[in-house]
Design a protein around this motif. Structure first.
Motif, PDB file in Angstrom:
ATOM      1  N   LYS A 230       0.858  -1.185   0.000  1.00 42.61           N
ATOM      2  CA  LYS A 230       0.000   0.000   0.000  1.00 42.61           C
ATOM      3  C   LYS A 230       0.894   1.235   0.000  1.00 42.61           C
ATOM      4  O   LYS A 230       1.711   1.420   0.909  1.00 42.61           O
ATOM      5  CB  LYS A 230      -0.907  -0.025   1.231  1.00 42.61           C
ATOM      6  CG  LYS A 230      -1.930   1.092   1.320  1.00 42.61           C
ATOM      7  CD  LYS A 230      -2.896   0.787   2.480  1.00 42.61           C
ATOM      8  CE  LYS A 230      -3.723   1.991   2.881  1.00 42.61           C
ATOM      9  NZ  LYS A 230      -4.544   2.526   1.800  1.00 42.61           N
TER      10      LYS A 230
ATOM     11  N   GLU B 120      -6.749  -0.008   6.973  1.00 46.88           N
ATOM     12  CA  GLU B 120      -7.039  -0.384   5.582  1.00 46.88           C
ATOM     13  C   GLU B 120      -6.021  -1.406   5.079  1.00 46.88           C
ATOM     14  O   GLU B 120      -6.373  -2.386   4.408  1.00 46.88           O
ATOM     15  CB  GLU B 120      -7.022   0.845   4.679  1.00 46.88           C
ATOM     16  CG  GLU B 120      -8.237   1.743   4.813  1.00 46.88           C
ATOM     17  CD  GLU B 120      -8.336   2.745   3.683  1.00 46.88           C
ATOM     18  OE1 GLU B 120      -7.702   2.514   2.631  1.00 46.88           O
ATOM     19  OE2 GLU B 120      -9.048   3.749   3.843  1.00 46.88           O
TER      20      GLU B 120
ATOM     21  N   ARG C 121      -6.876  -4.746   6.188  1.00 49.85           N
ATOM     22  CA  ARG C 121      -8.153  -5.256   5.661  1.00 49.85           C
ATOM     23  C   ARG C 121      -8.087  -5.689   4.192  1.00 49.85           C
ATOM     24  O   ARG C 121      -8.783  -6.619   3.795  1.00 49.85           O
ATOM     25  CB  ARG C 121      -9.242  -4.201   5.820  1.00 49.85           C
ATOM     26  CG  ARG C 121      -9.557  -3.810   7.263  1.00 49.85           C
ATOM     27  CD  ARG C 121     -10.051  -4.983   8.074  1.00 49.85           C
ATOM     28  NE  ARG C 121     -10.576  -4.568   9.366  1.00 49.85           N
ATOM     29  CZ  ARG C 121     -10.594  -5.310  10.447  1.00 49.85           C
ATOM     30  NH1 ARG C 121     -10.108  -6.538  10.404  1.00 49.85           N
ATOM     31  NH2 ARG C 121     -11.106  -4.853  11.582  1.00 49.85           N
ATOM     32  N   TYR C 122      -7.266  -4.990   3.378  1.00 51.52           N
ATOM     33  CA  TYR C 122      -7.283  -5.381   1.957  1.00 51.52           C
ATOM     34  C   TYR C 122      -5.892  -5.517   1.322  1.00 51.52           C
ATOM     35  O   TYR C 122      -5.791  -5.958   0.172  1.00 51.52           O
ATOM     36  CB  TYR C 122      -8.135  -4.428   1.115  1.00 51.52           C
ATOM     37  CG  TYR C 122      -7.684  -2.974   1.065  1.00 51.52           C
ATOM     38  CD1 TYR C 122      -6.533  -2.586   0.390  1.00 51.52           C
ATOM     39  CD2 TYR C 122      -8.443  -1.975   1.667  1.00 51.52           C
ATOM     40  CE1 TYR C 122      -6.136  -1.272   0.323  1.00 51.52           C
ATOM     41  CE2 TYR C 122      -8.059  -0.644   1.608  1.00 51.52           C
ATOM     42  CZ  TYR C 122      -6.907  -0.298   0.936  1.00 51.52           C
ATOM     43  OH  TYR C 122      -6.521   1.025   0.874  1.00 51.52           O
TER      44      TYR C 122
ATOM     45  N   ASP D 250     -13.857   3.458  11.029  1.00 58.66           N
ATOM     46  CA  ASP D 250     -14.014   2.028  10.763  1.00 58.66           C
ATOM     47  C   ASP D 250     -15.427   1.650  10.335  1.00 58.66           C
ATOM     48  O   ASP D 250     -15.606   0.790   9.461  1.00 58.66           O
ATOM     49  CB  ASP D 250     -13.626   1.217  12.006  1.00 58.66           C
ATOM     50  CG  ASP D 250     -12.132   1.222  12.266  1.00 58.66           C
ATOM     51  OD1 ASP D 250     -11.383   1.713  11.398  1.00 58.66           O
ATOM     52  OD2 ASP D 250     -11.716   0.738  13.337  1.00 58.66           O
TER      53      ASP D 250
ATOM     54  N   LYS E  40     -15.901   1.874   6.530  1.00 59.22           N
ATOM     55  CA  LYS E  40     -14.852   1.363   5.650  1.00 59.22           C
ATOM     56  C   LYS E  40     -15.299   0.231   4.726  1.00 59.22           C
ATOM     57  O   LYS E  40     -14.558  -0.165   3.819  1.00 59.22           O
ATOM     58  CB  LYS E  40     -13.657   0.862   6.477  1.00 59.22           C
ATOM     59  CG  LYS E  40     -12.758   1.963   7.028  1.00 59.22           C
ATOM     60  CD  LYS E  40     -11.515   1.343   7.659  1.00 59.22           C
ATOM     61  CE  LYS E  40     -10.502   2.396   8.076  1.00 59.22           C
ATOM     62  NZ  LYS E  40     -10.926   3.177   9.224  1.00 59.22           N
TER      63      LYS E  40
ATOM     64  N   THR F 211     -15.060   0.760   0.897  1.00 57.42           N
ATOM     65  CA  THR F 211     -13.671   0.927   0.483  1.00 57.42           C
ATOM     66  C   THR F 211     -12.960  -0.412   0.414  1.00 57.42           C
ATOM     67  O   THR F 211     -12.263  -0.712  -0.566  1.00 57.42           O
ATOM     68  CB  THR F 211     -12.931   1.857   1.470  1.00 57.42           C
ATOM     69  OG1 THR F 211     -13.468   3.178   1.364  1.00 57.42           O
ATOM     70  CG2 THR F 211     -11.442   1.901   1.183  1.00 57.42           C
ATOM     71  N   ILE F 212     -13.137  -1.240   1.423  1.00 60.81           N
ATOM     72  CA  ILE F 212     -12.466  -2.539   1.466  1.00 60.81           C
ATOM     73  C   ILE F 212     -12.954  -3.446   0.332  1.00 60.81           C
ATOM     74  O   ILE F 212     -12.165  -4.068  -0.383  1.00 60.81           O
ATOM     75  CB  ILE F 212     -12.691  -3.206   2.836  1.00 60.81           C
ATOM     76  CG1 ILE F 212     -11.978  -2.383   3.927  1.00 60.81           C
ATOM     77  CG2 ILE F 212     -12.200  -4.649   2.837  1.00 60.81           C
ATOM     78  CD1 ILE F 212     -12.397  -2.722   5.335  1.00 60.81           C
ATOM     79  N   THR F 213     -14.281  -3.488   0.140  1.00 51.46           N
ATOM     80  CA  THR F 213     -14.836  -4.337  -0.914  1.00 51.46           C
ATOM     81  C   THR F 213     -14.337  -3.926  -2.283  1.00 51.46           C
ATOM     82  O   THR F 213     -13.895  -4.773  -3.087  1.00 51.46           O
ATOM     83  CB  THR F 213     -16.371  -4.281  -0.884  1.00 51.46           C
ATOM     84  OG1 THR F 213     -16.838  -4.830   0.346  1.00 51.46           O
ATOM     85  CG2 THR F 213     -16.978  -5.058  -2.045  1.00 51.46           C
TER      86      THR F 213
ATOM     87  N   LYS G 191     -11.727  -2.028  -3.122  1.00 51.14           N
ATOM     88  CA  LYS G 191     -10.286  -2.180  -3.309  1.00 51.14           C
ATOM     89  C   LYS G 191      -9.960  -3.623  -3.690  1.00 51.14           C
ATOM     90  O   LYS G 191      -9.148  -3.890  -4.574  1.00 51.14           O
ATOM     91  CB  LYS G 191      -9.558  -1.787  -2.020  1.00 51.14           C
ATOM     92  CG  LYS G 191      -9.127  -0.317  -1.980  1.00 51.14           C
ATOM     93  CD  LYS G 191      -7.978  -0.067  -2.946  1.00 51.14           C
ATOM     94  CE  LYS G 191      -7.244   1.240  -2.658  1.00 51.14           C
ATOM     95  NZ  LYS G 191      -7.935   2.413  -3.177  1.00 51.14           N
ATOM     96  N   LYS G 192     -10.601  -4.574  -3.019  1.00 57.27           N
ATOM     97  CA  LYS G 192     -10.381  -5.979  -3.371  1.00 57.27           C
ATOM     98  C   LYS G 192     -10.892  -6.291  -4.771  1.00 57.27           C
ATOM     99  O   LYS G 192     -10.263  -7.048  -5.518  1.00 57.27           O
ATOM    100  CB  LYS G 192     -11.073  -6.882  -2.352  1.00 57.27           C
ATOM    101  CG  LYS G 192     -10.426  -6.881  -0.972  1.00 57.27           C
ATOM    102  CD  LYS G 192     -11.173  -7.790  -0.004  1.00 57.27           C
ATOM    103  CE  LYS G 192     -10.513  -7.851   1.350  1.00 57.27           C
ATOM    104  NZ  LYS G 192     -11.250  -8.715   2.303  1.00 57.27           N
TER     105      LYS G 192
ATOM    106  N   THR H  28     -16.560   5.866  -1.197  1.00 60.90           N
ATOM    107  CA  THR H  28     -15.141   5.545  -1.084  1.00 60.90           C
ATOM    108  C   THR H  28     -14.265   6.789  -1.213  1.00 60.90           C
ATOM    109  O   THR H  28     -13.041   6.693  -1.127  1.00 60.90           O
ATOM    110  CB  THR H  28     -14.710   4.532  -2.160  1.00 60.90           C
ATOM    111  OG1 THR H  28     -14.866   5.126  -3.458  1.00 60.90           O
ATOM    112  CG2 THR H  28     -15.544   3.266  -2.084  1.00 60.90           C
TER     113      THR H  28
END
Length: 488
Positions: free
Chosen positions: A72, A178, A181-182, A284, A287, A290-292, A294-295, A472
């Protein structure tokens, strides 16, 4: 053009004389505007993922990262001075402006309120009494001054942005979350921050105080590294007649904008690199999107690379897969190419890849996705407003019709099908720099920025644009942005 001593000074900065002479030539000739062909839109350059596609790409991401090094990358240089522009103006002229009024009205909703109150109390002040007596200067100066919180000279990454469950968090901490998480794999999360030399020790001190807590809470180990913008990337400054400026008999150089960070990015060893600005973070409980996404973006990148690497391997073995590749590129990724032979396909595929999230345009200043006419045809590019000739009615109309905005949400693949790292400097379009007018000590001057990191610096990458939800994108450009619901 330069004396022997000046040439030695240029070389002592890590630059070469030919490059600096080229910069002066560029000042004289200027950089050409981009030639916009049309805005990128849904179905025409921008992919809108269905729920099933998102699920598939997230699954791809989980299953295809074995053996891949994830990283990252967070540009975090510079002080947050512009965040507090209106507060500084209030201290300077004593006039209560709209921004300061809003700041005072929302004071108790800032995550740093308690800390500010405690500092004021230690100095013999009570926050409520200061507000009642309208002694706003004491409050604002304590926030900004180094004898108080010092926010006027700190970088954004070290400011208190959020408060949740009784705990406060800085942006650097939100990026740690973050990253876990990803951008983690096998229990390791790697993060890299670009910082200013005067701030790096503060970043390291902050991390030392929090890392073990986050490792325990999130079940990961962190590998955090830093780099600084290289002096060798600074560009020379000239006067309005395009002559080099001397300060104390030395040539004047200036930092060359975020495009200079291409060298920092190029120095990193990773397969997949997530790029996101330091101030685009949320607490949090917000988030999840954003996590979904980004993946999902990373899953799309890995899927593209799997196909691309397969085609390149087959072509290296003498197999003709041109038709198969062109059909798949069009149907699966929305890339419609017209190549006549495999060598053209090989040249196209043998480049770094970026998958860029794009949000619907909400009027934020900055770049957007366009189809741009270049020397080698039309390609997808992120264009800044400064690169567009607004006096050209046709170009201005294309800009007006743009539907999406660039939130700096990138996932990058920087290795080729053999696992070798690309030299990213070879894929920059050097004709996409910026020239701006500045002043120093009362003297007007012209400054140059290198092609922007996600603009001209990546102009010759393979580019995929994907719509991501506005949830996001939550940048903090002014202190009062922290009063928005997404930061509460």
């Amino acid at each position: 053009m330069f004396s022997t001593d000046q040439e030695k000074y240029i070389e002592s900065r890590g630059s070469d004389v030919a490059t600096i002479k080229k910069q002066i030539s560029d000042f004289k000739s200027g950089f050409p505007f981009l030639n916009l062909d049309r805005p990128a839109s849904i179905g025409d350059g921008i992919t809108k993922l269905s729920a099933n596609q998102i699920d598939d790409y997230v699954t791809n991401y989980k299953s295809m990262t074995a053996g891949k090094k994830l990283l990252k990358f967070v540009p975090a240089s510079g002080a947050a001075t512009r965040m507090f522009k209106e507060l500084f103006e209030f201290l300077s002229d004593g006039e209560l402006n709209a921004g300061t009024e809003k700041f005072i009205a929302g004071l108790k909703n800032f995550a740093f309120y308690s800390e500010l109150s405690e500092i004021l109390k230690s100095q013999g002040y009570e926050m409520d009494r200061l507000i009642e007596s309208k002694d706003y200067k004491t409050i604002v100066s304590t926030l900004l001054d180094e004898k108080g919180l010092g926010y006027g000279s700190l970088p954004k990454g070290l400011l208190t942005f959020h408060q949740e469950s009784g705990a406060t968090k800085t942006p650097i901490e939100e990026h740690l979350v973050e990253g876990a998480r990803y951008a983690s794999q096998d229990g390791l999360a790697r993060l890299h921050f670009t910082v200013s030399p005067e701030h790096q020790q503060k970043f390291e001190t902050k991390l030392k105080s929090v890392l073990s807590n986050y490792e325990s809470e999130l079940g990961v180990k962190y590998e955090v590294s830093f780099s600084q913008q290289k002096k060798s990337t600074d560009t020379i400054a000239v006067d309005l007649s395009n002559e080099p400026i001397l300060v104390n008999d030395e040539l004047l150089f200036r930092p060359a904008g975020h495009g200079a960070l291409l060298e920092n990015l190029n120095d990193l060893d990773a397969d997949i690199i997530f790029v996101k600005n330091i101030d685009n973070v949320v607490p949090d409980h917000l988030k999840a999107d954003t996590i979904t996404y980004k993946k999902a973006l990373a899953g799309m990148l890995l899927s593209f690379q799997k196909d691309s690497f397969d085609w390149q391997t087959r072509m290296a073995n003498g197999e003709d897969c041109l038709t198969d590749a062109l059909d798949t590129l069009k149907s699966k990724y929305g890339i419609d190419l017209k190549f006549s032979d495999s060598s053209e396909l090989e040249d196209y595929l043998n480049r770094p890849v970026r998958v860029c999230g794009m949000v619907e345009n909400t009027g934020e200043p900055g770049g957007g996705p366009f189809w741009v006419q270049g020397a080698n045809g039309v390609s997808l590019q992120i264009a800044e407003t400064a690169q567009i000739d607004l006096d050209n009615l046709a170009q201005a109309e294309i800009l007006k019709k743009s539907s999406h905005f660039n939130p700096v949400d990138l996932v990058c693949g920087v290795k080729n099908y053999k696992g070798e790292k690309f030299d990213l400097l070879k894929f920059r379009d050097d004709k996409t720099g910026f020239i701006t007018q500045k002043s120093k000590n009362g003297q007007e001057l012209k400054a140059m920025e290198l092609p922007g990191l996600w603009n001209g610096a990546m102009a010759n990458w393979i580019t995929l644009f994907v719509e991501v939800p506005i949830s996001t994108f939550n940048p903090v450009k002014t202190v009062n942005d922290l009063l928005k619901p997404t930061h509460q």
